[in-house]
Design a protein around this motif. Structure first.
Motif, short mmCIF file in Angstrom:
data_model
loop_
_atom_site.label_atom_id
_atom_site.label_comp_id
_atom_site.label_asym_id
_atom_site.label_seq_id
_atom_site.Cartn_x
_atom_site.Cartn_y
_atom_site.Cartn_z
N LYS A 80 -35.43 11.62 -79.22
CA LYS A 80 -35.67 13.05 -79.39
C LYS A 80 -36.80 13.49 -78.48
N SER A 82 -40.24 15.40 -78.31
CA SER A 82 -41.33 15.79 -79.19
C SER A 82 -42.07 16.93 -78.53
N HIS A 102 -33.57 21.41 -85.18
CA HIS A 102 -34.84 20.73 -84.97
C HIS A 102 -35.29 20.11 -86.29
N LYS A 104 -39.34 18.68 -88.00
CA LYS A 104 -40.75 18.84 -87.68
C LYS A 104 -41.64 17.90 -88.46
N CYS A 108 -45.83 18.35 -84.70
CA CYS A 108 -44.73 18.03 -83.79
C CYS A 108 -43.45 18.71 -84.20
N TYR A 110 -39.38 18.19 -83.33
CA TYR A 110 -38.46 17.23 -82.75
C TYR A 110 -37.14 17.91 -82.44
N THR A 112 -33.34 17.14 -80.62
CA THR A 112 -32.45 16.10 -80.12
C THR A 112 -31.90 16.45 -78.74
#
Length: 143
Positions: A80, A82, A102, A104, A108, A110, A112
């Protein structure tokens, strides 16, 4: 106190990104660099750990621990992407609801696949994160 493990490297972004694997992540990293530079007005700084940062701030916690950290940035991980929105205290739910797929963490986000998110909304989120960070710590262009 010990030295921080994560530090700015001397490597220029274009040299560093050429080694990012797989190719999809390399292309996504280049697209994110364009977005981050456009939103922040800051140039990329490569940090240890495969992190690309934009801007910086100095912090001192109540414990006395202090240091310098990137204001925002990303890391093109194999599984993924970040995206780092510092310090992660604000509720960005209204923006995140429009972003696309997404997950989280505290500071952060994330993603894909970059193609599955709305890049304009991601830019809005980056800008909102910088504004929030600036209410805690002064932000400057480089670490």
């Amino acid at each position: 106190m010990s030295e921080p493990k994560t530090k700015v490297l001397a490597a220029p972004f274009e040299d560093w990104v050429a080694d990012v694997e797989p190719e999809l992540r390399r292309d996504e990293a280049r697209a994110l660099d364009i977005l981050f530079r456009g939103v922040t007005g800051f140039e990329a700084q490569v940090w240890t750990g495969g992190i690309v940062g934009y801007g910086a701030y100095d912090y001192t916690y109540a414990s006395g621990r202090s240091g310098t950290w990137m204001a925002t940035g990303f890391a093109p991980r194999k599984a993924k992407l970040s995206v780092y929105i510092m310090p992660g205290y604000a509720d960005f739910a209204p923006i995140l609801n429009r972003l696309g797929p997404h997950s989280k963490g505290k500071s952060c986000l994330y993603i894909t696949r970059l193609a599955r998110v709305d890049m304009d909304v991601l830019g809005e989120l980056i800008a909102a994160g910088l504004r929030d960070l600036a209410t805690y710590w002064p932000v400057r262009d480089r670490a």
